[in-house]
Design a protein around this motif. Structure first.
Motif, PDB file in Angstrom:
ATOM      1  N   GLY A   1       0.809  -1.211   0.000  1.00  0.00           N
ATOM      2  CA  GLY A   1       0.000   0.000   0.000  1.00  0.00           C
ATOM      3  C   GLY A   1       0.842   1.260   0.000  1.00  0.00           C
ATOM      4  O   GLY A   1       2.076   1.213   0.001  1.00  0.00           O
ATOM      5  N   ASP A   2       0.145   2.377  -0.011  1.00  0.00           N
ATOM      6  CA  ASP A   2       0.775   3.695   0.016  1.00  0.00           C
ATOM      7  C   ASP A   2       0.141   4.454   1.175  1.00  0.00           C
ATOM      8  O   ASP A   2      -1.019   4.873   1.102  1.00  0.00           O
ATOM      9  N   ASP A   3       0.883   4.611   2.252  1.00  0.00           N
ATOM     10  CA  ASP A   3       0.311   5.192   3.466  1.00  0.00           C
ATOM     11  C   ASP A   3       0.090   6.697   3.361  1.00  0.00           C
ATOM     12  O   ASP A   3      -0.488   7.303   4.267  1.00  0.00           O
ATOM     13  N   ASN A   4       0.506   7.306   2.246  1.00  0.00           N
ATOM     14  CA  ASN A   4       0.228   8.726   2.045  1.00  0.00           C
ATOM     15  C   ASN A   4      -1.121   8.973   1.379  1.00  0.00           C
ATOM     16  O   ASN A   4      -1.559  10.110   1.269  1.00  0.00           O
ATOM     17  N   GLN A   5      -1.752   7.913   0.911  1.00  0.00           N
ATOM     18  CA  GLN A   5      -3.065   8.065   0.300  1.00  0.00           C
ATOM     19  C   GLN A   5      -4.140   8.206   1.371  1.00  0.00           C
ATOM     20  O   GLN A   5      -3.920   7.947   2.548  1.00  0.00           O
ATOM     21  N   LEU A   6      -5.314   8.572   0.908  1.00  0.00           N
ATOM     22  CA  LEU A   6      -6.458   8.672   1.816  1.00  0.00           C
ATOM     23  C   LEU A   6      -6.754   7.315   2.431  1.00  0.00           C
ATOM     24  O   LEU A   6      -6.559   6.281   1.785  1.00  0.00           O
ATOM     25  N   PRO A   7      -7.246   7.300   3.656  1.00  0.00           N
ATOM     26  CA  PRO A   7      -7.675   6.021   4.245  1.00  0.00           C
ATOM     27  C   PRO A   7      -8.960   5.534   3.584  1.00  0.00           C
ATOM     28  O   PRO A   7      -9.554   6.227   2.757  1.00  0.00           O
TER      29      PRO A   7
ATOM     30  N   LEU B   1      -9.610  20.559   1.763  1.00  0.00           N
ATOM     31  CA  LEU B   1      -8.284  20.674   1.147  1.00  0.00           C
ATOM     32  C   LEU B   1      -7.198  20.170   2.088  1.00  0.00           C
ATOM     33  O   LEU B   1      -6.855  20.812   3.079  1.00  0.00           O
ATOM     34  N   GLN B   2      -6.661  18.999   1.762  1.00  0.00           N
ATOM     35  CA  GLN B   2      -5.613  18.365   2.561  1.00  0.00           C
ATOM     36  C   GLN B   2      -4.573  17.757   1.634  1.00  0.00           C
ATOM     37  O   GLN B   2      -4.853  17.425   0.477  1.00  0.00           O
ATOM     38  N   ARG B   3      -3.380  17.604   2.190  1.00  0.00           N
ATOM     39  CA  ARG B   3      -2.254  17.135   1.393  1.00  0.00           C
ATOM     40  C   ARG B   3      -2.515  15.756   0.781  1.00  0.00           C
ATOM     41  O   ARG B   3      -2.306  15.543  -0.416  1.00  0.00           O
ATOM     42  N   ASN B   4      -2.978  14.807   1.603  1.00  0.00           N
ATOM     43  CA  ASN B   4      -3.152  13.452   1.067  1.00  0.00           C
ATOM     44  C   ASN B   4      -4.305  13.363   0.070  1.00  0.00           C
ATOM     45  O   ASN B   4      -4.345  12.469  -0.767  1.00  0.00           O
TER      46      ASN B   4
ATOM     47  N   GLY C   1      -7.951  25.557 -11.444  1.00  0.00           N
ATOM     48  CA  GLY C   1      -8.561  26.249 -10.320  1.00  0.00           C
ATOM     49  C   GLY C   1      -7.638  27.302  -9.760  1.00  0.00           C
ATOM     50  O   GLY C   1      -6.959  28.019 -10.497  1.00  0.00           O
ATOM     51  N   SER C   2      -7.573  27.350  -8.447  1.00  0.00           N
ATOM     52  CA  SER C   2      -6.859  28.414  -7.751  1.00  0.00           C
ATOM     53  C   SER C   2      -5.521  27.914  -7.200  1.00  0.00           C
ATOM     54  O   SER C   2      -5.472  26.888  -6.522  1.00  0.00           O
ATOM     55  N   LYS C   3      -4.446  28.645  -7.481  1.00  0.00           N
ATOM     56  CA  LYS C   3      -3.142  28.297  -6.909  1.00  0.00           C
ATOM     57  C   LYS C   3      -3.166  28.439  -5.386  1.00  0.00           C
ATOM     58  O   LYS C   3      -2.480  27.692  -4.674  1.00  0.00           O
ATOM     59  N   LYS C   4      -3.972  29.370  -4.917  1.00  0.00           N
ATOM     60  CA  LYS C   4      -4.110  29.538  -3.468  1.00  0.00           C
ATOM     61  C   LYS C   4      -4.688  28.270  -2.850  1.00  0.00           C
ATOM     62  O   LYS C   4      -4.234  27.816  -1.789  1.00  0.00           O
ATOM     63  N   ALA C   5      -5.676  27.689  -3.514  1.00  0.00           N
ATOM     64  CA  ALA C   5      -6.292  26.464  -3.005  1.00  0.00           C
ATOM     65  C   ALA C   5      -5.296  25.310  -3.008  1.00  0.00           C
ATOM     66  O   ALA C   5      -5.255  24.513  -2.058  1.00  0.00           O
ATOM     67  N   LEU C   6      -4.496  25.200  -4.063  1.00  0.00           N
ATOM     68  CA  LEU C   6      -3.475  24.149  -4.116  1.00  0.00           C
ATOM     69  C   LEU C   6      -2.477  24.318  -2.978  1.00  0.00           C
ATOM     70  O   LEU C   6      -2.106  23.351  -2.302  1.00  0.00           O
ATOM     71  N   SER C   7      -2.059  25.560  -2.745  1.00  0.00           N
ATOM     72  CA  SER C   7      -1.115  25.834  -1.660  1.00  0.00           C
ATOM     73  C   SER C   7      -1.728  25.492  -0.303  1.00  0.00           C
ATOM     74  O   SER C   7      -1.075  24.897   0.564  1.00  0.00           O
ATOM     75  N   MET C   8      -3.010  25.844  -0.106  1.00  0.00           N
ATOM     76  CA  MET C   8      -3.707  25.507   1.146  1.00  0.00           C
ATOM     77  C   MET C   8      -3.701  23.995   1.376  1.00  0.00           C
ATOM     78  O   MET C   8      -3.459  23.525   2.491  1.00  0.00           O
ATOM     79  N   ALA C   9      -3.963  23.249   0.324  1.00  0.00           N
ATOM     80  CA  ALA C   9      -4.047  21.790   0.447  1.00  0.00           C
ATOM     81  C   ALA C   9      -2.696  21.184   0.798  1.00  0.00           C
ATOM     82  O   ALA C   9      -2.592  20.351   1.706  1.00  0.00           O
ATOM     83  N   VAL C  10      -1.657  21.599   0.080  1.00  0.00           N
ATOM     84  CA  VAL C  10      -0.332  21.005   0.289  1.00  0.00           C
ATOM     85  C   VAL C  10       0.196  21.328   1.682  1.00  0.00           C
ATOM     86  O   VAL C  10       0.844  20.498   2.335  1.00  0.00           O
ATOM     87  N   ARG C  11      -0.111  22.515   2.176  1.00  0.00           N
ATOM     88  CA  ARG C  11       0.408  22.924   3.492  1.00  0.00           C
ATOM     89  C   ARG C  11      -0.413  22.356   4.644  1.00  0.00           C
ATOM     90  O   ARG C  11       0.001  22.439   5.798  1.00  0.00           O
ATOM     91  N   ASN C  12      -1.580  21.784   4.325  1.00  0.00           N
ATOM     92  CA  ASN C  12      -2.432  21.221   5.379  1.00  0.00           C
ATOM     93  C   ASN C  12      -2.182  19.727   5.472  1.00  0.00           C
ATOM     94  O   ASN C  12      -2.749  18.939   4.723  1.00  0.00           O
ATOM     95  N   ASN C  13      -1.331  19.344   6.413  1.00  0.00           N
ATOM     96  CA  ASN C  13      -1.045  17.919   6.605  1.00  0.00           C
ATOM     97  C   ASN C  13      -1.754  17.371   7.834  1.00  0.00           C
ATOM     98  O   ASN C  13      -1.421  16.309   8.349  1.00  0.00           O
TER      99      ASN C  13
END
Length: 714
Positions: free
Chosen positions: A450-456, A669-672, A689-701
Motif C-alpha cells: 500500500g501507500d500510506d500517504n493516500q487517503l484512508p 483541502l488536505q495534502r493526502n 482552479g486556484s493556486k491559493k487552493a493548491l497551496s492551502m491543500a499542500v500545506r495542510n497535513n
C-alpha cells in the motif's frame, strides 16, 4: 391562473399520462359524467380502471388548459361491471388479463371485488383457474391492497413511493404495524431512511421527544455517522455530547439511555469507547487473526536459507539485467523469509518490480499464489504480475449474492493459496479486512502492499496506518524514485506534495502534468468541460467519456461533483433515451458509479460502468466483469460518474485526470487528498482552479484522525 374554490371530481381513471414512481407526481385523465377531466398531483397509488374522488383547485395550464390540482383523493370501489372489468384488466394483478377478467366477472358479476376481498378461494369456480393460478392471483390482490394501504398511510409523512416499495419488500404485511410500534426501526431496516426522516415520522405519530426509543435511535445514528466518517468507535463523552445536540434533550437523559443500551448489548462499551457491535467484533477479530498469524510457529513451505536466498537474488539480477535498490532487496528478503510482510511506498518507487521478483521465486518453489485488491479497478491497476491476474477481495472470498459479508471462503473453507499478495491496503476498511483474514489459512503467507500517504478507506477503520503503527509486522518502506519514473512530472509532483512542497508547473508541451489557473468558479467549470469535450480529445486522442476522469474534493457547490456531472453530461452525451430518478436523468451512454455494496446485484461501492441500454423498466450498466440491470427503484445506488469525488477514485487509474482545486473546497483541502487525486493519472494530469487552493491543500497535513484501537489491540 388558479380558481380559489375547492371542488370535488369523481370518475374512472381512463389514462395515466405520467407518473413519477419516486415522487408520486401523476397526471391522469378521468372519465366523469360531465366528460374528460385532467387531474395533476400526488396520486401514487392509483391504477387504470379505478374509481377515484379527487379534491382540489382548478388551474389553467398555458399549454394543456384546465386541470384540477389535487390536494387529496380517495379510491372508491367500481360500482358497475364495466368499471370492475377496467380495473381487473389493467394489468396491475399478474395472471389476470382481459379474457380472464371477463370470465371472472361473468361468474361473479357485481360482487367480484367482494369475492376477491373476502372469499378469493371461490375463484376456483372460474374455468381455467387452478390452484396454482388462484394462489398467484390471491397473492397479487392481497399485496396490492396492503401496498396501497401502506402508501396512503405513509404519504402524509413525506415518504417517497420508491422508499415505500422498499419498506414493503422488507416487512410486507407487517409494515404498518412495525412502523407504528417503532418508526425508528426504519433506520436499520431500509437503506436510505436515516434518523431525520424516521424522527419526522415519529413526531407526526406523537412519539415523545424524550422517549427511550428516540434517544437510542439518536445514539445509533451518531455512531453510524461516525463510521461513515471512518471512525470505528466514538469516545463515550463525544458520543453523548453529539447525540444530545442532535436530539435536543438533556445530557443526563442521553447518559441514562446510553448506559441502558450498553447493558442491553445494543452497544459495546470498552475503556471509555463506545462501539456498534459490528465494528467492535470486526476490530477484535482483525487484531486476533493478525496476532495469531504473527505468532504462528509452524514451518512454512519454501523458506530459503540465507545463503541460498542471496545466491538466488544475485542470479536473478544478472539474468534480468536489473540492479535492485537496497530497500527493494530488503522487501524481497522479508517476503521470502517471513509469514507476513508490509510493503509501502509511493508511485515510481518500484513496488510492482518487487512483487514481480517475489512471485517469480514462489512460482519456482511450486507455491500457489493469489493476487487481490479491494475493488475491480484496483485489481485492474495491479495488472498482470508474472502471468497472474488479480481478483477483487470479494471474488477471492467467493461472495454469496444476496448476503452482505457472507462468503464461501471463511475459517472453515480458507482461500486455496500458499501466498496471498493484497494490494491497495489503504482502501481496505475494518469490516472487509475481518472477512479477508478469516479466510486466510494458518499456513498461508501474506504480503500487504500500500501507500500510506493516500487517503484512508471510505469505510470505517484506518487499517494500513494501524498495521504500521502496531510495529508487529516486518515493514519495508520504499522511497527512492527510479530514473524512468522521475521523468514523469505526475510522479515528481506527487512526491513534492507529500514532502510539503507546493509544486510549480512549467506547462511545457512535453510535460504530462499541468496547472491551468482559473480563480473564477464559472470559468473553472467552463475550462473543465472544454478540456473534456474538445481540447484533450483533439490533442491526445482521448475518448472524452472512457479515458478522461474529472475529480473534485466535494459533492456540493458550483465545482462539486453534482454540478460538474450535470454540465459534463449535457456536453458529452447527446442521447435522449433516459430513465429519471429524482432529479437525475440516466442517459444511454452515461458513465455511472455504484455507491454502495449490493450483494444481490453483485456490484460494489466504487464500481464504474457505462449505461448500455435504457428500456421502459430497466437500464443496463456494463461493468468490468458483468452487465447489471437496474430497475428504477435501484437507481438510488447509482450516480453519474463523469466527475467523481477524490475519495471514490481510490484504487482507480485513468489515462487522463482533470482535478478541480478551488477555495470553495477549503473544508476538504488536505495534502493526502491532492496526492491521491494526482496519482490516479496514468498518462496525463491537469489541475485547474486556484493556486491559493493548491497551496492551502499542500500545506495542510493535518489529516483528520480516526478513532481506532486496532494497533493497540494487536
Amino acid at each position: 391562473m388558479y380558481f380559489s374554490v375547492m371542488e370535488k371530481v369523481e370518475g374512472t381513471v381512463q389514462t395515466i399520462t405520467y407518473q413519477n414512481e419516486d415522487s408520486g407526481f401523476t397526471v391522469v385523465q378521468l372519465r366523469t359524467d360531465k366528460g374528460p377531466v385532467t387531474c395533476v398531483g400526488n396520486l401514487p397509488t392509483i391504477r387504470k380502471g379505478e374509481n377515484i374522488c379527487c379534491e382540489g383547485r382548478w388551474q389553467r395550464h398555458k399549454r394543456f388548459g384546465p386541470q384540477l390540482e389535487v390536494t387529496a383523493f380517495t379510491i372508491k370501489k367500481p360500482t358497475t361491471e364495466e368499471g370492475i372489468f377496467r380495473l381487473l384488466s389493467s394489468g396491475f394483478i399478474s395472471n389476470i388479463g382481459e379474457v380472464r377478467a371477463r370470465m371472472i366477472i361473468d361468474t361473479f358479476g357485481i360482487g367480484t371485488l367482494d369475492i376477491l376481498d373476502n372469499n378469493p378461494e371461490r375463484l376456483i369456480e372460474v374455468q381455467g383457474i387452478g390452484h396454482k393460478t388462484l394462489k398467484k392471483i390471491r397473492q397479487g390482490w392481497e399485496g396490492q391492497r396492503n401496498m396501497r394501504e401502506l402508501m396512503l398511510f405513509l404519504q402524509e409523512f413525506g415518504v417517497s413511493v420508491t422508499m415505500i416499495s422498499k419498506i414493503y419488500k422488507i416487512w410486507g404485511t407487517d409494515s404498518q404495524k412495525k412502523i407504528c410500534e417503532n418508526p425508528y426501526a426504519l433506520i436499520d431496516a431500509v437503506w436510505g431512511i436515516g434518523f431525520v426522516k424516521a424522527d419526522a415520522i415519529a413526531k407526526k405519530m406523537n412519539f415523545t421527544h424524550q422517549s427511550y426509543k428516540r434517544i437510542r435511535a439518536g445514539l445509533t445514528h451518531t455512531l453510524q455517522e461516525a463510521s461513515s466518517d471512518g471512525h470505528v468507535f466514538l469516545p463515550r463523552q463525544d458520543l453523548a455530547t453529539k447525540a444530545a445536540e442532535l436530539l435536543d434533550v438533556k445530557a443526563e437523559l442521553v447518559t441514562y439511555s446510553l448506559d441502558h443500551a450498553i447493558s442491553a448489548h445494543l452497544f459495546i462499551g470498552e475503556n471509555g469507547a463506545v462501539y456498534l457491535p459490528l465494528f467492535y467484533k470486526a476490530e477484535q477479530s482483525v487484531a486476533s487473526d493478525l496476532a495469531s498469524l504473527i505468532d504462528q510457529s509452524s514451518p512454512l513451505k519454501g523458506i530459503p536459507s540465507p545463503d541460498h536466498l542471496e545466491s538466488w537474488l544475485k542470479g536473478y539480477q544478472i539474468q534480468n539485467s536489473w540492479t535492485a535498490a537496497s530497500a527493494q532487496l530488503d522487501a524481497i528478503r522479508g517476503a521470502l523469509s517471513n509469514r507476513l510482510l508490509l510493503l509501502t511506498g509511493g508511485p515510481g518507487t518500484g513496488k510492482t518490480t518487487v512483487l514481480q521478483v517475489i512471485v517469480n521465486y514462489f512460482r519456482q518453489q511450486n507455491l500457489t499464489i493469489a493476487l487481490a485488491a479491494p475493488t475491480g479497478r484496483a485489481a485492474q491497476r495491479m495488472g498482470t504480475i508474472s502471468g497472474l491476474n488479480a481478483k477483487t477481495i470479494h471474488r477471492l472470498l467467493e461472495y454469496k449474492p444476496g448476503s452482505a459479508f457472507s462468503f464461501s471462503r471463511n475459517q472453515q473453507n480458507p482461500i486455496d493459496a500458499d501466498v496471498i499478495i493484497l494490494d491497495e491496503v489503504s482502501m481496505v476498511d475494518i469490516l472487509l479486512m475481518k472477512s479477508f483474514l478469516a479466510a486466510v489459512g494458518r499456513d498461508t503467507r501474506l504480503v500487504f502492499v500500500g501507500d500510506d500517504n493516500q487517503l484512508p478507506s471510505v469505510g470505517a477503520g484506518n487499517v494500513l496506518n494501524d498495521l504500521i503503527r502496531s510495529r508487529r509486522l516486518p515493514h519495508v518502506h520504499l522511497t527512492e524514485i527510479f530514473r524512468q519514473a522521475a521523468q514523469s512530472r505526475i510522479i515528481t509532483a506527487a512526491h513534492e506534495i507529500i514532502s510539503g512542497t507546493v509544486p510549480t508547473f512549467s506547462n511545457i508541451k512535453t510535460d504530462n502534468c499541468f496547472f491551468l489557473e482559473q480563480d473564477d468558479p464559472q470559468h473553472c467549470l467552463d475550462t473543465v468541460v472544454d478540456l473534456a469535450l474538445r481540447r484533450l480529445p483533439s490533442r491526445y486522442g482521448f475518448d472524452p467519456i472512457k479515458d478522461i476522469q474529472v475529480l473534485s474534493p466535494m459533492h456540493k457547490g458550483g465545482l462539486g461533483t453534482v454540478n460538474l456531472n450535470a454540465s459534463l453530461q449535457k456536453a458529452l452525451n447527446k442521447n435522449t433515451r433516459k430513465m429519471t430518478f429524482g432529479q437525475t436523468d440516466f442517459l444511454q451512454g452515461d458513465k455511472v458509479m455504484q455507491i454502495r455494496n449490493n450483494y444481490d446485484l453483485g456490484v460494489f461501492n466504487g464500481d464504474i460502468g457505462m449505461v448500455k441500454a435504457v428500456s421502459d423498466e430497466t437500464i443496463a450498466v456494463a461493468f468490468d466483469t458483468s452487465t447489471v440491470f437496474y430497475e428504477q427503484k435501484d437507481l438510488s445506488e447509482l450516480v453519474p460518474a463523469y466527475c467523481i469525488s477524490i475519495h471514490k477514485s481510490q484504487g482507480c487509474e485513468f489515462r487522463a485526470v482533470i482535478i478541480v482545486v478551488s477555495t470553495q473546497h477549503f473544508v476538504m483541502l488536505q495534502r493526502n487528498l491532492i496526492y491521491t487525486a494526482l496519482t490516479r493519472a496514468r498518462e496525463l494530469c491537469i489541475l485547474t482552479g486556484s493556486k491559493k487552493a493548491l497551496s492551502m491543500a499542500v500545506r495542510n497535513n493535518e489529516a483528520l484522525s480516526r478513532f481506532s484501537r486496532l494497533a493497540e489491540k494487536m
